[in-house]
Design an enzyme around this catalytic site. Sequence first.
Site, PDB file in Angstrom:
ATOM      1  N   LYS A   1     -58.827   2.244  -2.486  1.00  0.00           N
ATOM      2  CA  LYS A   1     -60.179   1.646  -2.426  1.00  0.00           C
ATOM      3  C   LYS A   1     -60.738   1.498  -3.842  1.00  0.00           C
ATOM      4  O   LYS A   1     -60.770   2.469  -4.613  1.00  0.00           O
ATOM      5  CB  LYS A   1     -61.118   2.527  -1.588  1.00  0.00           C
ATOM      6  N   LYS A  55     -69.290  -4.221  -0.918  1.00  0.00           N
ATOM      7  CA  LYS A  55     -70.443  -4.309   0.015  1.00  0.00           C
ATOM      8  C   LYS A  55     -71.302  -5.543  -0.238  1.00  0.00           C
ATOM      9  O   LYS A  55     -72.481  -5.453  -0.574  1.00  0.00           O
ATOM     10  CB  LYS A  55     -71.298  -3.041  -0.091  1.00  0.00           C
ATOM     11  N   HIS A 104     -73.726  -8.635   0.154  1.00  0.00           N
ATOM     12  CA  HIS A 104     -74.938  -8.819   0.943  1.00  0.00           C
ATOM     13  C   HIS A 104     -75.728  -9.939   0.286  1.00  0.00           C
ATOM     14  O   HIS A 104     -76.381  -9.726  -0.738  1.00  0.00           O
ATOM     15  CB  HIS A 104     -75.739  -7.501   0.934  1.00  0.00           C
TER      16      HIS A 104
HETATM   17  O1  C5P Z   1     -66.752  11.952  -1.246  1.00  0.00           O
HETATM   18  P1  C5P Z   1     -65.517  11.187  -1.588  1.00  0.00           P
HETATM   19  O2  C5P Z   1     -65.229  11.150  -3.053  1.00  0.00           O
HETATM   20  O3  C5P Z   1     -64.304  11.609  -0.776  1.00  0.00           O
HETATM   21  O4  C5P Z   1     -65.888   9.721  -1.144  1.00  0.00           O
HETATM   22  C1  C5P Z   1     -64.937   8.705  -1.080  1.00  0.00           C
HETATM   23  C2  C5P Z   1     -65.606   7.366  -0.870  1.00  0.00           C
HETATM   24  O5  C5P Z   1     -66.292   7.330   0.365  1.00  0.00           O
HETATM   25  C3  C5P Z   1     -66.612   7.035  -1.954  1.00  0.00           C
HETATM   26  O6  C5P Z   1     -66.182   5.847  -2.559  1.00  0.00           O
HETATM   27  C4  C5P Z   1     -67.928   6.860  -1.266  1.00  0.00           C
HETATM   28  O7  C5P Z   1     -68.572   5.659  -1.634  1.00  0.00           O
HETATM   29  C5  C5P Z   1     -67.579   6.805   0.204  1.00  0.00           C
HETATM   30  N1  C5P Z   1     -68.512   7.637   0.994  1.00  0.00           N
HETATM   31  C6  C5P Z   1     -69.350   7.027   1.915  1.00  0.00           C
HETATM   32  N2  C5P Z   1     -70.189   7.779   2.682  1.00  0.00           N
HETATM   33  C7  C5P Z   1     -70.211   9.115   2.571  1.00  0.00           C
HETATM   34  C8  C5P Z   1     -69.371   9.742   1.640  1.00  0.00           C
HETATM   35  C9  C5P Z   1     -68.526   8.964   0.869  1.00  0.00           C
HETATM   36  O8  C5P Z   1     -69.309   5.806   2.058  1.00  0.00           O
HETATM   37  N3  C5P Z   1     -71.037   9.808   3.343  1.00  0.00           N
END
Ligand code: C5P
Length: 244
Positions: free
Chosen positions: A37, A66, A68
């Site tokens: 990603k 994203k 929009h």
């Molecule tokens: O927290 P982490 O580093 O694992 O997050 C991975 C991806 O997931 C990030 O790019 C973040 O934008 C997304 N994310 C999200 N909603 C959350 C937590 C993380 O969209 N509640």
Amino acid sequence: MDGKAIRDKVILALDVENKDIAEKYLKLLEDKLSVIKIGSYLYTQEGPDIVKRVHDHGMKVFLDLKFHDIPHTVAKTARIVTSLGVYMFTIHTSGGKEMMRACKESVLKSAEELGVVPPKIVGVTVLSSIDDKILKKELKIGKKRRSYVKILSAFAFYSGLDGVVASGEEIKNIKKILNKDFLLVVPGIRPSWFIEADDQKKALTPKEALALGADYLVIGRPVLKSPDPRHEMDRVYEEILHIK
Ligand code: C5P
């Protein structure tokens, strides 16, 4: 599920500052992952070249920018995204049905003209930073977060999107009302061994998310912050393999 099937379900969020750091992870993990990603800050820093770099390592791209905007602009952007050969990308469902439909039509038309596989379009419903209070007081939306997410997911489905981004607590609700093939991409995944003080309560382990019906798991910091990311990926897969 075999090893390959599991590997196709786990997406690494490559949330790093620049291409040099990105390259380090791509080299290190190219045999451990199928999809990467790319989010807004790495893309804004490096541009489309970062997509090419991921492809050069034999991996697919989930472009999480994203989008929009008005339907015309999103449709034009979707054509460029399609030409980059990405596997999947995000748009905001709150842009409305017309915007989603225009995006889908543009992807299908462009893919046919360019002779490429159409990328999957995944809708963002309500950001995890928006709670019931913000919805009501700031955005003046007279619905609870939970039901608003369901409404936007249904709009996404009927506008031809391939799936939505969903938090752990939303997976079941959405799976219940929509077609089984509608994809659920679930971020906020925390392996059972990774506990961090600032973690949201909404986080799920990979095993829990898959058991609830997640199609893709997005994981970032637990792997990126580890002194041994290869080992962390193996532990994630091992945890999934033991799903009964
Ligand atoms: O927290 P982490 O580093 O694992 O997050 C991975 C991806 O997931 C990030 O790019 C973040 O934008 C997304 N994310 C999200 N909603 C959350 C937590 C993380 O969209 N509640």
